[in-house]
Each structure stands twice: as C-alpha cells, then as structure tokens.
Scaffold this motif. Structure first.
Motif, PDB file in Angstrom:
ATOM      1  N   ASP A 235     -34.619   5.086  -8.493  1.00 52.22           N
ATOM      2  CA  ASP A 235     -34.531   6.160  -7.501  1.00 52.22           C
ATOM      3  C   ASP A 235     -34.052   5.517  -6.199  1.00 52.22           C
ATOM      4  N   PRO A 236     -32.823   5.800  -5.768  1.00 49.56           N
ATOM      5  CA  PRO A 236     -32.292   5.113  -4.583  1.00 49.56           C
ATOM      6  C   PRO A 236     -33.100   5.368  -3.319  1.00 49.56           C
ATOM      7  N   VAL A 237     -33.665   6.570  -3.205  1.00 45.45           N
ATOM      8  CA  VAL A 237     -34.462   6.875  -2.003  1.00 45.45           C
ATOM      9  C   VAL A 237     -35.738   6.034  -1.992  1.00 45.45           C
ATOM     10  N   LEU A 238     -36.388   5.954  -3.142  1.00 45.40           N
ATOM     11  CA  LEU A 238     -37.604   5.147  -3.235  1.00 45.40           C
ATOM     12  C   LEU A 238     -37.296   3.678  -2.949  1.00 45.40           C
ATOM     13  N   PHE A 239     -36.140   3.228  -3.459  1.00 47.49           N
ATOM     14  CA  PHE A 239     -35.729   1.843  -3.203  1.00 47.49           C
ATOM     15  C   PHE A 239     -35.583   1.590  -1.701  1.00 47.49           C
ATOM     16  N   ILE A 240     -34.953   2.543  -1.010  1.00 51.99           N
ATOM     17  CA  ILE A 240     -34.741   2.356   0.438  1.00 51.99           C
ATOM     18  C   ILE A 240     -36.086   2.383   1.179  1.00 51.99           C
ATOM     19  N   LYS A 241     -36.979   3.264   0.751  1.00 51.54           N
ATOM     20  CA  LYS A 241     -38.300   3.299   1.378  1.00 51.54           C
ATOM     21  C   LYS A 241     -38.983   1.934   1.234  1.00 51.54           C
ATOM     22  N   LYS A 242     -38.959   1.402   0.008  1.00 50.97           N
ATOM     23  CA  LYS A 242     -39.644   0.128  -0.239  1.00 50.97           C
ATOM     24  C   LYS A 242     -39.023  -1.007   0.570  1.00 50.97           C
ATOM     25  N   THR A 243     -37.683  -1.024   0.598  1.00 48.20           N
ATOM     26  CA  THR A 243     -37.021  -2.167   1.242  1.00 48.20           C
ATOM     27  C   THR A 243     -37.013  -2.069   2.765  1.00 48.20           C
ATOM     28  N   THR A 244     -37.455  -0.928   3.304  1.00 45.24           N
ATOM     29  CA  THR A 244     -37.549  -0.794   4.768  1.00 45.24           C
ATOM     30  C   THR A 244     -39.013  -0.713   5.207  1.00 45.24           C
ATOM     31  N   GLY A 245     -39.888  -1.305   4.423  1.00 48.73           N
ATOM     32  CA  GLY A 245     -41.299  -1.304   4.811  1.00 48.73           C
ATOM     33  C   GLY A 245     -41.940   0.069   4.694  1.00 48.73           C
ATOM     34  N   TRP A 246     -41.423   0.881   3.766  1.00 48.78           N
ATOM     35  CA  TRP A 246     -41.973   2.184   3.402  1.00 48.78           C
ATOM     36  C   TRP A 246     -41.736   3.291   4.433  1.00 48.78           C
ATOM     37  N   LEU A 247     -40.974   3.025   5.482  1.00 49.79           N
ATOM     38  CA  LEU A 247     -40.786   4.078   6.491  1.00 49.79           C
ATOM     39  C   LEU A 247     -39.418   4.766   6.401  1.00 49.79           C
ATOM     40  N   GLY A 248     -38.476   4.123   5.775  1.00 51.60           N
ATOM     41  CA  GLY A 248     -37.140   4.705   5.680  1.00 51.60           C
ATOM     42  C   GLY A 248     -36.179   4.020   6.640  1.00 51.60           C
ATOM     43  N   ALA A 249     -34.878   4.278   6.426  1.00 47.49           N
ATOM     44  CA  ALA A 249     -33.843   3.666   7.263  1.00 47.49           C
ATOM     45  C   ALA A 249     -33.798   4.343   8.622  1.00 47.49           C
ATOM     46  N   ASP A 250     -33.371   3.600   9.633  1.00 45.95           N
ATOM     47  CA  ASP A 250     -33.217   4.199  10.970  1.00 45.95           C
ATOM     48  C   ASP A 250     -32.046   5.185  10.990  1.00 45.95           C
ATOM     49  N   VAL A 251     -30.989   4.811  10.287  1.00 46.01           N
ATOM     50  CA  VAL A 251     -29.779   5.633  10.271  1.00 46.01           C
ATOM     51  C   VAL A 251     -29.250   5.699   8.841  1.00 46.01           C
ATOM     52  N   CYS A 252     -28.925   6.897   8.366  1.00 49.48           N
ATOM     53  CA  CYS A 252     -28.245   7.042   7.076  1.00 49.48           C
ATOM     54  C   CYS A 252     -26.891   7.711   7.302  1.00 49.48           C
ATOM     55  N   ILE A 253     -25.888   7.182   6.644  1.00 50.24           N
ATOM     56  CA  ILE A 253     -24.529   7.716   6.784  1.00 50.24           C
ATOM     57  C   ILE A 253     -24.059   8.259   5.437  1.00 50.24           C
ATOM     58  N   ASP A 254     -23.635   9.520   5.415  1.00 51.23           N
ATOM     59  CA  ASP A 254     -23.032  10.104   4.219  1.00 51.23           C
ATOM     60  C   ASP A 254     -21.525   9.901   4.315  1.00 51.23           C
ATOM     61  N   ALA A 255     -21.031   8.939   3.548  1.00 51.31           N
ATOM     62  CA  ALA A 255     -19.583   8.663   3.530  1.00 51.31           C
ATOM     63  C   ALA A 255     -19.007   9.033   2.173  1.00 51.31           C
ATOM     64  N   VAL A 256     -19.591  10.031   1.538  1.00 49.50           N
ATOM     65  CA  VAL A 256     -19.144  10.436   0.205  1.00 49.50           C
ATOM     66  C   VAL A 256     -18.565  11.851   0.245  1.00 49.50           C
ATOM     67  N   GLY A 257     -19.406  12.831   0.592  1.00 50.70           N
ATOM     68  CA  GLY A 257     -18.945  14.213   0.608  1.00 50.70           C
ATOM     69  C   GLY A 257     -18.993  14.862  -0.760  1.00 50.70           C
ATOM     70  N   ALA A 258     -18.098  15.817  -0.953  1.00 53.05           N
ATOM     71  CA  ALA A 258     -18.201  16.793  -2.042  1.00 53.05           C
ATOM     72  C   ALA A 258     -18.064  16.239  -3.453  1.00 53.05           C
ATOM     73  N   ASP A 259     -17.527  15.040  -3.600  1.00 52.55           N
ATOM     74  CA  ASP A 259     -17.266  14.517  -4.947  1.00 52.55           C
ATOM     75  C   ASP A 259     -18.332  13.545  -5.415  1.00 52.55           C
ATOM     76  N   ALA A 260     -19.534  13.650  -4.884  1.00 47.34           N
ATOM     77  CA  ALA A 260     -20.579  12.663  -5.186  1.00 47.34           C
ATOM     78  C   ALA A 260     -20.990  12.676  -6.648  1.00 47.34           C
ATOM     79  N   SER A 261     -21.379  11.502  -7.126  1.00 45.96           N
ATOM     80  CA  SER A 261     -22.004  11.369  -8.451  1.00 45.96           C
ATOM     81  C   SER A 261     -23.477  11.059  -8.214  1.00 45.96           C
ATOM     82  N   GLY A 262     -24.261  11.050  -9.319  1.00 45.44           N
ATOM     83  CA  GLY A 262     -25.637  10.572  -9.208  1.00 45.44           C
ATOM     84  C   GLY A 262     -26.714  11.596  -9.451  1.00 45.44           C
ATOM     85  N   ASN A 263     -26.330  12.890  -9.507  1.00 43.26           N
ATOM     86  CA  ASN A 263     -27.332  13.921  -9.760  1.00 43.26           C
ATOM     87  C   ASN A 263     -26.668  15.009 -10.599  1.00 43.26           C
ATOM     88  N   ALA A 264     -27.139  15.161 -11.825  1.00 40.21           N
ATOM     89  CA  ALA A 264     -26.475  16.067 -12.770  1.00 40.21           C
ATOM     90  C   ALA A 264     -26.451  17.507 -12.252  1.00 40.21           C
TER      91      ALA A 264
END
Lengths: 385, 176
Positions: A235-264
C-alpha cells in the motif's frame, strides 16, 4: 505541409497536405517548427479522454522554431528569430494575465472558461492546431514567443515550453519549506522534473512513486532522489506514512493525472467506462499520503467533468490543494538562468528523436512505454536538412 | 523513519529558490483584485469569425483570438452545437461532446473512404513500432484479432444459414 493528424483514440497519422497556417489576427505569427515534443498530456487526447477532441486536429503544445511571418501589430519578435513558444496562449492584457496567470488567459479560449488556451489540445482548450507540424500559427506573438538565448541547445529550449516549468511550478505550488519531505507521484517527464526542482526549493527528502522500473531507475539517477515501485509496495500510502515517521509527507505532488494506473476501480470507471474524467489514483494517494496541514500540488491533467477523490479527508486533515496549468512565461527568466548555470539539464530526459513522418509510431512508443521511452521529440524534415 | 541527509552539496542549486514566505504560493501570489470589476474586454483587435466557433455560454462573447482547427460539421457537429447550449457545469455539456468525438471517428473513416483513401489503421496505431519493440504483444494482438474475425465470420455464416433451415422445417410441417 506535413502535420500530425488525429483520427480517433489510439489512431494518428501524418497528413502530407495540411493547409499552411495563415495570419488571422494582427498579433499572429507563423513559426516554422524545428522541434516538437509529445507530452504526457497529449496521451490523454490520444487515449480519447478529453472531450471535444475533433478528428483532423493537429496536436503539439511543446515546440520551438523560427519566426517565418508576423502580423502587422507584432513588435517583440521578427522574422528569422529562433523562439521557444510557451504552451499557453496568453493575451497579456486580461485580468488574469496581469496577475501572471498566463495559463488562465481569459481572451484566448472561447470554448471553455475553466481552461486556458493550449496549442493543439482539443477544442476544450481553444481549438488551435498544434506544433507537431512543419508550421504553426502563434497568436499573441508579442506575449508568448521568447527568443532562445544564443548559447542554448534547442533540445533544452523545447523542454522549457512545458516540462521544466510544469515540474518547477509543481514544486513551487507545494510551498516547500527547507527540510520538507516531498513525494512525487509519477516518474514521467514532469514528475522527474518536479523531483529535480523540489531540491531547488530546499526539500530535505524527495521520494518518487511509479510502477515502471526503468523510469524509477532513471529518476534515481537524474534527480538524485529515492524512488519506489508501488507494485512492490502493499500500500503506497501506508509505506509513505511509515517512512515519514507515521505522520505523512509535507508535500505531495500529483504528476500523473487522468491516465494513472494502480487502482482497478479507478482505471475501469475512469479510463474504460469514462464515468469519471480519467483515473484519479495518484490524486487519491496524494491526499491520503500527505500530512495533516500539508500541501497537495496538482499538475497532472484531468478532464473537465469530475473525479472520485477522498475530498472528506482534505477537510478533515486541513490540506491545502493547489493546482494550475503552468504559467510558463512567468517562470521562463528564472528557468533559463537555471539551465545556463547547469542546475537543470532538460535535454537529459530526451530518449527518442523521431522524424515527424513517423509520428504514429512515436505516439505508440510513448503511450505503450516501449523501448524505455521517457521523452520523445519529433523533428520535421525541414529541420533535419 | 529514514534519516534525512543533512549535506546537500552534491545537489547543484539545492535551496537556491527556497522562500520561507512562499505561502500563499502561486497562483494567488500576485492577486490584484482586478476581478472585482467583472469582465472587461481588453483593448484587443477581434479575429474575424471566418468559420463556425462554438463558445461557452459562461462568457458573453468570443475571445479576441480563437482556434480554427476543426469547425463543427456533420452529425458530430449537430451534437456539439446541442452540447454548447448548456454550461460547463452540466453533464449535458460534456457527455454529448464525448459522444460527438466518437461519432466523429466514424465520420472520419467515412470521409477517408469518400475521398478514395482506405485508412491504414495498423500504421495509424503505430503497428510498425509495436512489431519492432513489442513483438510478442503484436503477435498476441494479431492472434486475438484473427480469432475475433473468425468468430464473427462463423456467426454471420450461421445466421445466413438459419432462414434456410427454418424454410426446410416449414416445408416439412406442410408436408406432414
């Protein structure tokens, strides 16, 4: 003249008899194109995701070239100038242009008020032909076209029309504070550049998430950042939580848009059934992976209807969300400095230089991620001579 | 939590654009409140309307310049004109435009044929590149295509035989 010609989803061809563009307004110029990229957002058009994409249109909003002809009111550029042309068409006079929101010009796109005008980006973005051709009409030539510095490589210049400023603005809109952890979703050209630019704003840690190993390897080296394959993470979100000391990233950037993969569910409803304006997987993850009070910066392109994202979490977490089409003209002076100083190396992301005549193959290679493609550039025959 | 490295000397330009006051950031960084006056048309010449241009009903006029790449035409054009009766806020605007795009694809093929051009869909879909860089996938696509075509032909053949069988049975019933 030669020009790319859209025939329908996943179908383009070279048109050998497209009529030459004409001066239609006193502030128009005609540019002979010497380089034109295919942008990741062109793929949204190519995949049929953007409404009012009409058969016969020519795409292409990242191009450089030589001024061939100017209208009577053009004073800032002259015939023979080598110019890079920002992807936004901006009048420079309206209330938004005066606030340097050149991507939101209100006097260039009659067909939608929510979208500024963009070369070769459907009638929803103004109905202009784009630069994947030998020649292109450039409106408001006193505003957009910028003379390429004599010492600048045209391959660097063509990436200053969109990719570099968009990556830079993604980081800028994140309001990064020194030491911040920045997560970039997407290792396409814009994501790569956003990761690179995050350092310029003093990021303390930059993490890129994608699913294509060759792109992850590339961004690790090019942007000196961490990069992870979401397919290998439970789970990429859980991974980011764990690797940032469980609080989450300061900044997230969506550089993908409408053609994203990863969720059926997102892929089926967004890309197959068109029940939403593309798959919003990256944005969904960004909202959930950012810390409380953090910033989500959106430069990924979505269609104009709506998308399924956890907007309730935005309110509950106190997230600031910023997004916009890039104001290229605003950023160009600073970015030209960065390129000339060697802080940014745009042409380093170009992997494919393709004759314009092979435009259909170039689109397929980029769309299907064949031959480890990151950024293709089309070169008209007249520029190869 | 992984340790954040403190030495960024290996990153050229690290922190050079850091701005602790970059909040609010762009796009509201340079707001002028000029919008308070409402829409004011800048003093710009108007591009002559030489082709049909559909304009959003969320603005009062055409913009000073506009694109002319593919004016509305045919059935898709009729659908687009209908869509533009509704604002960008409405599904009735966007969904018909998506429908018009698909109708336009069929119109494009018919237009090609009318001009004596048979579209090379294999080439238009980048078949040459697929063959070069994704041969297994290309072969799979060709095999699936062949299978579907064969299936369709079989179905069509069965349908064309069906009335004859029916007639035979009918005759048999008559004789009985």
């Amino acid at each position: 003249m030669l020009a790319m010609n859209y025939r329908g989803p996943y179908r383009v061809r070279l048109d050998r008899n497209k009529p030459m563009p004409e001066i239609l307004h006193p502030q128009d110029a005609i540019v002979r194109v010497t380089r034109a990229c295919i942008c990741g957002s062109d793929l949204h058009l190519y995949h049929g995701l953007v409404p009012d994409t009409r058969v016969g249109s020519t795409f292409g909003h990242e191009f450089v070239g030589i001024i061939e002809e100017v209208g009577p009111d053009v004073t800032k550029v002259k015939v023979g100038d080598q110019v890079l042309v920002p992807f936004n068409i901006a009048c420079g006079e309206c209330v938004f242009c005066k606030q340097e929101m050149y991507g939101n010009c209100h006097e260039s796109n009659p067909e939608a008020t929510a979208v500024g005008a963009i070369y070769g980006y459907s009638h929803t973005a103004g109905g202009y032909n784009g630069g994947q051709a030998e020649y292109v009409r450039v409106p408001y030539a006193n505003v957009g076209p910028t003379v390429i510095p004599a010492d600048m490589d045209p391959d660097d210049a063509v990436l200053l029309t969109d990719v570099v400023p968009t990556g830079y603005q993604a980081a800028e809109m994140g309001a990064i504070q020194p030491g911040d952890t920045v997560v970039v979703f997407g290792a396409g050209p814009v994501g790569i550049m956003a990761a690179k630019c995050a350092w310029l704003f003093g990021a303390g840690r930059v993490i890129v998430i994608d699913h294509l190993e060759y792109r992850l390897e590339f961004v690790r080296n090019y942007a000196q950042c961490e990069a992870y394959n979401f397919k290998s993470l439970e789970d990429p979100v859980l991974f980011i939580k764990k690797t940032t000391g469980w609080l989450g990233a300061d900044v997230c950037i969506d550089a993908v848009g409408a053609d994203a993969s990863g969720n059926a569910m997102q892929s089926i409803t967004g890309k197959k059934l068109l029940l939403q304006a593309g798959a919003a997987t990256a944005l969904h993850w960004a909202i959930n992976a950012v810390k409380k009070g953090g910033v989500v910066s959106i430069v990924g392109v979505y269609g104009p209807t709506d998308n399924l994202v956890p907007i309730g979490n935005m309110m509950n977490k106190g997230i600031t969300m910023r997004g916009n089409q890039t104001s290229v003209k605003r950023l160009l002076p600073r970015l030209i400095e960065h390129v000339q100083a060697g802080r940014l190396n745009p042409k380093g992301i170009i992997t494919h230089r393709v004759p314009l005549e092979e435009v259909a193959d170039a689109y397929h290679i980029f769309s299907a991620k064949l031959d480890e493609c990151i950024k293709p550039v089309l070169i008209p025959s007249s520029a190869r001579a | 939590m992984e340790t954040t490295p403190k030495d960024y000397s290996h990153i050229k330009g690290w922190g050079i654009d850091a701005d602790p006051h970059n909040n609010p950031s762009y796009p509201i960084k340079h707001r002028t409140n000029g919008e308070h006056a409402g829409y004011v048309r800048p003093d710009l010449p108007q591009q002559p309307e030489t082709v049909e241009v559909l304009h959003s009903n969320e603005r009062p006029n055409l913009t000073a310049v506009f694109g002319t790449s593919a004016p509305p035409s045919g059935l898709s054009g009729m659908i687009r004109r209908l869509a533009f009766r509704y604002s960008e806020n409405e599904y009735r605007h966007w969904l018909p435009l998506l429908l018009a795009d698909r109708v336009n694809v069929v119109e494009g093929i018919l237009d090609d044929l009318a001009h004596g051009h048979i579209p090379n869909i294999f080439a238009e879909k980048g078949g040459k590149a697929d063959w070069k860089y994704n041969r297994a996938g290309a072969i799979r696509s060709i095999a699936v295509g062949a299978l579907l075509t064969t299936g369709a032909l079989v179905l069509l053949t069965r349908k064309s035989k069906a009335p004859r069988r029916s007639k035979t049975r009918s005759n048999a019933r008559d004789k009985a």
